[in-house]
Scaffold this motif. Structure first.
Motif, PDB file in Angstrom:
ATOM      1  N   GLY A 298       0.796  -1.228   0.000  1.00 31.89           N
ATOM      2  CA  GLY A 298       0.000   0.000   0.000  1.00 31.89           C
ATOM      3  C   GLY A 298       0.822   1.267   0.000  1.00 31.89           C
ATOM      4  N   ALA A 299       2.157   1.141   0.122  1.00 33.83           N
ATOM      5  CA  ALA A 299       3.084   2.282   0.135  1.00 33.83           C
ATOM      6  C   ALA A 299       2.764   3.224   1.301  1.00 33.83           C
ATOM      7  N   GLN A 300       3.172   2.849   2.500  1.00 32.24           N
ATOM      8  CA  GLN A 300       2.850   3.625   3.698  1.00 32.24           C
ATOM      9  C   GLN A 300       3.660   4.915   3.786  1.00 32.24           C
ATOM     10  N   VAL A 301       2.986   5.993   4.176  1.00 37.04           N
ATOM     11  CA  VAL A 301       3.620   7.274   4.481  1.00 37.04           C
ATOM     12  C   VAL A 301       2.962   7.790   5.771  1.00 37.04           C
ATOM     13  N   PHE A 302       3.368   8.979   6.220  1.00 33.39           N
ATOM     14  CA  PHE A 302       2.841   9.505   7.484  1.00 33.39           C
ATOM     15  C   PHE A 302       2.278  10.909   7.291  1.00 33.39           C
ATOM     16  N   GLN A 303       1.172  11.178   7.978  1.00 34.06           N
ATOM     17  CA  GLN A 303       0.637  12.537   8.008  1.00 34.06           C
ATOM     18  C   GLN A 303       1.174  13.285   9.234  1.00 34.06           C
ATOM     19  N   ALA A 304       1.535  12.549  10.282  1.00 34.36           N
ATOM     20  CA  ALA A 304       2.170  13.066  11.489  1.00 34.36           C
ATOM     21  C   ALA A 304       2.792  11.871  12.196  1.00 34.36           C
ATOM     22  N   LYS A 305       3.659  12.121  13.170  1.00 34.16           N
ATOM     23  CA  LYS A 305       4.319  11.036  13.886  1.00 34.16           C
ATOM     24  C   LYS A 305       3.284  10.108  14.501  1.00 34.16           C
ATOM     25  N   GLY A 306       3.373   8.813  14.172  1.00 33.04           N
ATOM     26  CA  GLY A 306       2.453   7.835  14.714  1.00 33.04           C
ATOM     27  C   GLY A 306       1.124   7.736  13.990  1.00 33.04           C
ATOM     28  N   PHE A 307       0.951   8.513  12.923  1.00 31.83           N
ATOM     29  CA  PHE A 307      -0.302   8.502  12.165  1.00 31.83           C
ATOM     30  C   PHE A 307      -0.018   8.189  10.701  1.00 31.83           C
ATOM     31  N   PRO A 308       0.091   6.895  10.368  1.00 31.13           N
ATOM     32  CA  PRO A 308       0.384   6.508   8.989  1.00 31.13           C
ATOM     33  C   PRO A 308      -0.884   6.480   8.135  1.00 31.13           C
ATOM     34  N   TYR A 309      -0.681   6.525   6.833  1.00 31.59           N
ATOM     35  CA  TYR A 309      -1.750   6.250   5.871  1.00 31.59           C
ATOM     36  C   TYR A 309      -1.115   5.614   4.651  1.00 31.59           C
TER      37      TYR A 309
ATOM     38  N   ASN B 171      -4.441  21.309   9.824  1.00 31.61           N
ATOM     39  CA  ASN B 171      -3.328  21.820  10.625  1.00 31.61           C
ATOM     40  C   ASN B 171      -2.746  20.692  11.490  1.00 31.61           C
ATOM     41  N   PRO B 172      -1.570  20.911  12.094  1.00 31.48           N
ATOM     42  CA  PRO B 172      -0.931  19.835  12.876  1.00 31.48           C
ATOM     43  C   PRO B 172      -1.788  19.294  14.001  1.00 31.48           C
ATOM     44  N   ILE B 173      -2.647  20.136  14.571  1.00 28.95           N
ATOM     45  CA  ILE B 173      -3.513  19.692  15.667  1.00 28.95           C
ATOM     46  C   ILE B 173      -4.458  18.598  15.189  1.00 28.95           C
ATOM     47  N   ALA B 174      -5.093  18.820  14.041  1.00 32.39           N
ATOM     48  CA  ALA B 174      -6.012  17.818  13.492  1.00 32.39           C
ATOM     49  C   ALA B 174      -5.262  16.587  13.000  1.00 32.39           C
ATOM     50  N   LEU B 175      -4.084  16.786  12.417  1.00 27.07           N
ATOM     51  CA  LEU B 175      -3.325  15.656  11.881  1.00 27.07           C
ATOM     52  C   LEU B 175      -2.871  14.696  12.979  1.00 27.07           C
ATOM     53  N   LYS B 176      -2.789  15.183  14.214  1.00 22.73           N
ATOM     54  CA  LYS B 176      -2.413  14.329  15.341  1.00 22.73           C
ATOM     55  C   LYS B 176      -3.622  13.657  15.985  1.00 22.73           C
ATOM     56  N   ARG B 177      -4.827  13.968  15.484  1.00 23.36           N
ATOM     57  CA  ARG B 177      -6.031  13.437  16.116  1.00 23.36           C
ATOM     58  C   ARG B 177      -6.924  12.638  15.170  1.00 23.36           C
ATOM     59  N   ILE B 178      -6.890  12.952  13.892  1.00 24.67           N
ATOM     60  CA  ILE B 178      -7.775  12.299  12.931  1.00 24.67           C
ATOM     61  C   ILE B 178      -6.955  11.358  12.062  1.00 24.67           C
ATOM     62  N   GLU B 179      -7.181  10.063  12.190  1.00 22.98           N
ATOM     63  CA  GLU B 179      -6.427   9.086  11.404  1.00 22.98           C
ATOM     64  C   GLU B 179      -6.788   9.180   9.920  1.00 22.98           C
TER      65      GLU B 179
END
Length: 295
Positions: free
Chosen positions: A112-123, A182-190
């Motif tokens: 699936g080619a994993q990347v990250f939107q923020a630390k600990g939050f991959p997609y 923003n970074p706040i949402a990226l750390k909360r919404i997978e």
């Protein structure tokens, strides 16, 4: 401390910011803002810009004009000629926009080619692009390559440009939500980028190398315009989602713009690496070196 600074401090509180920009009727608020920002009345324009300046440090000194008919005109402003020098070096991809660098690094080798939107939050890149044959082919080509997230704030220049001489071969528009990016949402919404409205720009460099650019919309800005597509891509768009095209751009040529501010994701195949200055939190300007082809 003046009122402007006090309001900015409140806005920076993570819990308050998240509630005010996400736990609201996002789609309705975005449609309203799209209508309201285009009102051409000096009282509305001046009051709106005064509120905007309260929460941002907008600088119009580089704008082509500082006289605007509406708030929207200011959002999509052009810059003076020469305001953004383009890195001329062969093998260097320049930043397509003014931005703050978010998550960046290597694209996974997994299917699936994993990347990250923020630390600990991959997609997964596969989830971002969809499951059609073109998307699958692009995922296979990019696996093991590099990626960078470029976040535009509301006060920034909102147009985006070709990072190299390239041809835009196809646009896939994917409708979706309007979460804040923003970074706040990226750390909360997978998998936030995979939920929001976006357009996958399938491009090819002059030597045939594939390059993927994905503008992602957000609350208040769920609309984007591309020079090669003569319609606004937003929640009201009812046309085909697969848009073949053949548009050539020189390095630095304008490709399109957001109606406010959002995020651009850039993905390259193996052979490219991030430049030394491309690190999370770094402010970068359109035209500055972003990635380079490994020798």
């Amino acid at each position: 401390m003046n009122i402007s600074r006090q309001l900015q401090r409140i806005a920076l509180n993570e819990d308050i910011n998240f509630l005010l920009t996400n736990r609201v009727p996002r789609a309705a608020l975005t449609r309203f803002m799209g209508w309201f920002s285009r009102i051409r009345h000096p009282w509305v324009r001046d009051a709106s810009m005064a509120v905007w300046r309260t929460f941002t440090d907008i600088d119009l000194s580089e704008a082509k004009t500082t006289s605007f008919h509406s708030l929207h005109d200011c959002f999509v402003r052009e810059l003076k000629a020469g305001a953004r020098p383009i890195d001329p070096r062969d093998g260097v991809l320049s930043s397509p926009c003014d931005a703050i660098v978010g998550a960046c690094g290597r694209i996974g080798h997994d299917p699936g080619a994993q990347v990250f939107q923020a630390k600990g939050f991959p997609y997964l890149l596969a989830d971002l692009l969809g499951s059609d044959a073109r998307a699958t082919g692009m995922v296979n080509a990019l696996r093991g390559g590099s990626y960078v997230t470029l976040r535009l704030t509301s006060s920034m220049y909102h147009r985006f440009h070709a990072p190299a001489a390239l041809t835009l071969e196809h646009v896939t528009y994917i409708s979706g939500d309007t979460w804040n990016v923003n970074p706040i949402a990226l750390k909360r919404i997978e998998k936030l980028f995979c939920k929001n409205e976006r357009a996958a720009l399938h491009t090819r460099l002059s030597n045939g190398t594939p390059l993927l650019i994905v503008p992602v919309a957000a609350i208040l800005v769920a609309s984007m315009r591309l020079r090669a597509v003569h319609v606004a891509l937003n929640a009201q768009y009812r046309g085909p989602h697969q848009l073949p095209c053949h548009a050539r751009y020189d390095k630095g040529d304008e490709m399109g713009w957001f109606e406010h501010g959002s995020t651009i994701l850039v993905f390259t195949p193996p052979g490219f690496e991030l430049c030394d200055g491309t690190v999370t939190g770094q402010h970068i300007r359109m035209g500055e070196a972003l990635m380079t082809h490994a020798a």
